[in-house]
Write a protein that holds these residues in place. Structure first.
Motif, mmCIF file in Angstrom:
data_model
loop_
_atom_site.group_PDB
_atom_site.id
_atom_site.type_symbol
_atom_site.label_atom_id
_atom_site.label_comp_id
_atom_site.label_asym_id
_atom_site.label_seq_id
_atom_site.Cartn_x
_atom_site.Cartn_y
_atom_site.Cartn_z
ATOM 1 N N HIS A 34 0.684 -1.055 0.112
ATOM 2 C CA HIS A 34 -0.041 -0.126 0.029
ATOM 3 C C HIS A 34 0.690 1.322 -0.019
ATOM 4 O O HIS A 34 0.348 2.395 0.322
ATOM 5 N N GLU A 82 0.221 -3.092 -3.998
ATOM 6 C CA GLU A 82 0.257 -4.219 -3.154
ATOM 7 C C GLU A 82 0.407 -5.366 -4.234
ATOM 8 O O GLU A 82 0.358 -5.487 -5.017
ATOM 9 N N ARG A 84 -0.396 -8.471 -3.056
ATOM 10 C CA ARG A 84 -1.479 -9.582 -2.922
ATOM 11 C C ARG A 84 -2.436 -9.515 -3.993
ATOM 12 O O ARG A 84 -3.280 -8.315 -4.002
ATOM 13 N N HIS A 89 -9.881 -9.619 -2.380
ATOM 14 C CA HIS A 89 -9.793 -9.187 -0.998
ATOM 15 C C HIS A 89 -10.236 -7.334 -1.297
ATOM 16 O O HIS A 89 -10.153 -6.937 -2.369
ATOM 17 N N HIS A 91 -10.408 -3.410 1.083
ATOM 18 C CA HIS A 91 -9.571 -2.567 1.754
ATOM 19 C C HIS A 91 -10.317 -1.805 2.894
ATOM 20 O O HIS A 91 -11.553 -1.218 2.578
ATOM 21 N N ASP A 102 -5.699 -4.664 4.453
ATOM 22 C CA ASP A 102 -6.115 -5.541 3.781
ATOM 23 C C ASP A 102 -7.567 -6.283 4.520
ATOM 24 O O ASP A 102 -7.384 -6.427 5.605
ATOM 25 N N ASP A 104 -10.507 -9.576 3.971
ATOM 26 C CA ASP A 104 -10.974 -10.599 3.015
ATOM 27 C C ASP A 104 -12.302 -10.107 2.724
ATOM 28 O O ASP A 104 -13.264 -9.375 3.357
#
Length: 158
Positions: A34, A82, A84, A89, A91, A102, A104
């Motif tokens: 981030h 990011e 990921r 997911h 934020h 993050d 889920d």
């Protein structure tokens, strides 16, 4: 620091040549999710001293285009990056300090992937982007800064 061999495998599996700037930027994104571009330039320079601003911008574009990195841009914020990727997911964004975390997707069936009845029937949703806005624990528990209307009048002013 992410395993350099793993980063090299990721680059190669995306069809990219392994270069020192790509390794430095990808490692920085893994280590600091981030971050914005300017902060990533600094982080990449701790790994590779001579990487230019333009090289970092170019690498971020290529990494985003190939799906190795995800670019997010909450309203009112600069772009952030990011590593990921590949999951759905979302934020959490703090309205006070801008911290991003993050979270889920909803557990069970993914209701965020089922649009309302107004969506065209031939449109297949494969990802949803949800941003939850609020205040992080630090900002929520910090004493509020006094506003100008809360301050007592200065001496000599009624």
């Amino acid at each position: 620091m992410t395993d350099p061999a793993e980063l090299e495998r990721d680059l190669r599996s995306a069809g990219l040549r392994v270069t020192r700037p790509r390794l430095a930027v990808l490692d920085a994104v893994h280590a600091h999710p981030h971050l914005d571009t300017e902060a990533l330039i600094g982080a990449a320079r701790t790994r590779l001293d001579a990487v230019s601003h333009q090289a970092v911008y170019d690498v971020l574009r290529v990494l985003t285009d190939t799906g190795l990195v995800r670019r997010i841009q909450p309203q009112g914020s600069v772009a952030r990056y990011e590593a990921r990727v590949g999951d759905n997911h979302h934020h959490l964004v703090c309205r006070s300090c801008g911290a991003i975390s993050d979270v889920d997707c909803a557990t069970g069936a993914a209701p965020c992937l089922t649009p309302s009845g107004d969506a065209p029937p031939d449109f297949v949703v494969d990802e949803a982007e949800v941003i939850y806005w609020g205040r992080c624990r630090s900002c929520a528990t910090a004493p509020a800064a006094p506003s100008t209307t809360d301050r007592p009048a200065e001496r000599g002013n009624p």
